[in-house]
Scaffold this motif. Structure first.
Motif, mmCIF file in Angstrom:
data_model
loop_
_atom_site.group_PDB
_atom_site.id
_atom_site.type_symbol
_atom_site.label_atom_id
_atom_site.label_comp_id
_atom_site.label_asym_id
_atom_site.label_seq_id
_atom_site.Cartn_x
_atom_site.Cartn_y
_atom_site.Cartn_z
ATOM 1 N N PHE A 59 -48.544 -34.627 -70.600
ATOM 2 C CA PHE A 59 -48.080 -33.713 -69.553
ATOM 3 C C PHE A 59 -48.175 -32.286 -70.090
ATOM 4 O O PHE A 59 -47.397 -31.871 -70.956
ATOM 5 C CB PHE A 59 -46.647 -34.049 -69.144
ATOM 6 C CG PHE A 59 -46.523 -35.346 -68.406
ATOM 7 C CD1 PHE A 59 -46.600 -35.393 -67.020
ATOM 8 C CD2 PHE A 59 -46.369 -36.542 -69.099
ATOM 9 C CE1 PHE A 59 -46.512 -36.596 -66.335
ATOM 10 C CE2 PHE A 59 -46.276 -37.758 -68.425
ATOM 11 C CZ PHE A 59 -46.349 -37.781 -67.037
ATOM 12 N N LEU B 110 -47.561 -28.571 -69.921
ATOM 13 C CA LEU B 110 -46.560 -27.736 -69.264
ATOM 14 C C LEU B 110 -47.052 -26.302 -69.166
ATOM 15 O O LEU B 110 -47.339 -25.659 -70.186
ATOM 16 C CB LEU B 110 -45.242 -27.779 -70.046
ATOM 17 C CG LEU B 110 -44.670 -29.164 -70.374
ATOM 18 C CD1 LEU B 110 -43.353 -29.022 -71.119
ATOM 19 C CD2 LEU B 110 -44.487 -29.993 -69.111
ATOM 20 N N PHE C 241 -43.032 -24.019 -64.963
ATOM 21 C CA PHE C 241 -43.227 -25.287 -64.267
ATOM 22 C C PHE C 241 -41.912 -25.717 -63.612
ATOM 23 O O PHE C 241 -40.824 -25.281 -64.013
ATOM 24 C CB PHE C 241 -43.710 -26.366 -65.246
ATOM 25 C CG PHE C 241 -42.663 -26.839 -66.218
ATOM 26 C CD1 PHE C 241 -41.874 -27.951 -65.943
ATOM 27 C CD2 PHE C 241 -42.449 -26.160 -67.411
ATOM 28 C CE1 PHE C 241 -40.901 -28.382 -66.830
ATOM 29 C CE2 PHE C 241 -41.483 -26.582 -68.302
ATOM 30 C CZ PHE C 241 -40.702 -27.694 -68.017
ATOM 31 N N SER D 209 -40.295 -31.737 -60.653
ATOM 32 C CA SER D 209 -41.585 -32.417 -60.531
ATOM 33 C C SER D 209 -41.947 -33.144 -61.815
ATOM 34 O O SER D 209 -42.494 -34.255 -61.783
ATOM 35 C CB SER D 209 -42.677 -31.411 -60.160
ATOM 36 O OG SER D 209 -42.469 -30.904 -58.861
ATOM 37 N N LEU D 210 -41.656 -32.515 -62.968
ATOM 38 C CA LEU D 210 -41.916 -33.180 -64.243
ATOM 39 C C LEU D 210 -41.074 -34.448 -64.357
ATOM 40 O O LEU D 210 -41.585 -35.516 -64.719
ATOM 41 C CB LEU D 210 -41.598 -32.235 -65.404
ATOM 42 C CG LEU D 210 -41.686 -32.852 -66.809
ATOM 43 C CD1 LEU D 210 -43.119 -33.259 -67.133
ATOM 44 C CD2 LEU D 210 -41.146 -31.886 -67.860
ATOM 45 N N THR E 213 -45.263 -34.548 -73.966
ATOM 46 C CA THR E 213 -45.303 -33.228 -73.335
ATOM 47 C C THR E 213 -46.059 -32.296 -74.265
ATOM 48 O O THR E 213 -45.936 -32.373 -75.499
ATOM 49 C CB THR E 213 -43.890 -32.692 -73.064
ATOM 50 O OG1 THR E 213 -43.100 -32.790 -74.263
ATOM 51 C CG2 THR E 213 -43.218 -33.490 -71.950
ATOM 52 N N CYS F 127 -48.533 -29.779 -65.246
ATOM 53 C CA CYS F 127 -47.277 -29.522 -64.543
ATOM 54 C C CYS F 127 -47.151 -28.029 -64.262
ATOM 55 O O CYS F 127 -46.967 -27.238 -65.192
ATOM 56 C CB CYS F 127 -46.092 -30.000 -65.382
ATOM 57 S SG CYS F 127 -46.179 -31.739 -65.826
#
Length: 379
Positions: free
Chosen positions: A19, A21, A25, A29-30, A53, A87
């Motif tokens: 993910f 970032l 962000f 949603s994350l 992440t 994200c």
């Protein structure tokens, strides 16, 4: 039964997701994207998914609400990722840097599956990785993206899965997309179990649309049109005639027709019908109201006329829409007979060749939960 190499791999090896970032962000949603993965592992009693992440240099990234997330790794760390999800959040035009674009392009060259949540779609589009693909993005970013990236087929749907691209709008929509992907990977029973754990009554599908505020589409240039639409929305059960609507805002019937054709590319009656049918679809999917009651609540004088209009607009009759919704009714989560065996055999094995994923930590902590390993996956 012979399994395909891909099916065997899915069953035996955890899928690894990165993910990425972007600054500002959106945290919701994350979380909506990662939490279904955590719960999939918990209900299965083993690591189906692991996640990391990421940021460009591994430094903390600030979310739009001011909270900071310290990533697991920098993008320079070589990770064996299956999927990369960007994200985004506030002002992606400023958040997406040249280094983001280069890294995403390198991931595409390695045949990674690519995705985005909220406005992360902007980063993929800027990298040229959505040309010729259908994509979703939060409605606030929709108009700007349509102007900036004409080769991307943007849609107002909550989420889009087009070949190896999966993009979603903001808020809780990533939860719906991830549940859809989990169901494809490991079956609907697991996705239904996750939904039940999250008290999520209805999983929205790829056909569900974002409700884009008309003010965002028209701006402040058409106050009369906005007033007319507000009147329509407030009078769905007992529709107002077009002549009355015109009188309310002091325009002629002909002017009313021109307003709609110029700005919304349809007649006033067609737009009014769309509002009523959209409301009917919500009631069919989200309430136990009978079809007769739904028809009445949306201003249709007869059920046959309602069914005819519904079929013409959505391509399926109301009865089939209702049956389709009940077909995804949540399944009860019950402990499997072999839970104790799975609990005893499950082992916590930290990743040695790459940064430690949060997935195994969460899975180890979940062993005491009564739902641990409660969904039996098909071999």
């Amino acid at each position: 039964m012979t399994t395909t190499p891909q099916a065997s791999r899915t069953a035996a090896v955890p899928q690894t997701m990165g993910f990425l970032l972007l600054d500002n962000f959106t945290l919701i949603s994350l979380a909506s994207a990662i939490e279904p993965l955590r719960m999939a592992n918990q209900l299965a009693g083993r690591e189906l998914y692991r996640w990391f992440t990421l940021s460009l240099d591994g430094s903390p990234v600030k979310a739009s609400d001011g909270l900071q997330i310290t990533p697991d790794a920098a993008t320079t760390v070589p990770l064996a990722l299956d999927t990369v999800i960007v994200c985004g959040g506030v002002a992606p035009q400023r958040s997406v840097q040249r280094e983001h674009v280069s890294w995403l392009q390198s991931q595409a060259r390695q045949s990674r599956r690519l995705g985005a949540v909220c406005t992360g779609t902007w980063a993929l589009a800027r990298a040229g990785l959505l040309d010729g693909f259908e994509a979703s993005v939060h409605w606030e970013c929709l108009a700007a993206m349509q102007e900036a990236f004409p080769k991307v087929s943007l849609t107002t749907r909550l989420f889009s899965i087009d070949r190896d691209r999966a993009t979603t709008s903001g808020g809780t929509a990533p939860l719906d997309m991830m549940l859809t992907l989990i169901a494809r990977d490991h079956g609907r029973e697991l996705a239904a179990g996750i939904s039940e754990m999250f008290i999520y009554d209805r999983v929205r599908n790829e056909q569900d649309q974002q409700r884009v505020p008309l003010k965002h589409v028209l701006g402040t240039t058409q106050p009369r049109l906005l007033e007319i639409v507000a009147l329509m929305e407030a009078n769905l059960e007992e529709p107002i005639s077009l002549d009355e609507l015109a009188d309310y805002v002091d325009v002629s019937r002909r002017q009313l027709e021109r307003l709609f054709q110029k700005n919304l590319h349809c007649s006033p009656s067609r737009y009014y019908l769309k509002l009523r049918l959209t409301r009917a679809r919500q009631l069919l999917k989200q309430t136990p109201m009978s079809i007769i009651e739904v028809a009445s609540a949306c201003g249709f004088v007869s059920t046959p006329h309602f069914s005819k209009c519904y079929r013409e607009y959505f391509g399926i009759p109301p009865r089939d829409e209702r049956l389709g919704s009940s077909a995804v009714e949540l399944l009860p989560v019950t402990l499997g007979k072999e839970t104790a065996t799975i609990l005893q055999s499950a082992s916590y094995e930290p990743v040695t060749s790459e940064p430690e994923s949060s997935a195994m930590k969460a899975l180890a902590q979940a062993r005491g939960e009564p739902t641990y390993a409660s969904v039996r996956l098909r071999p």
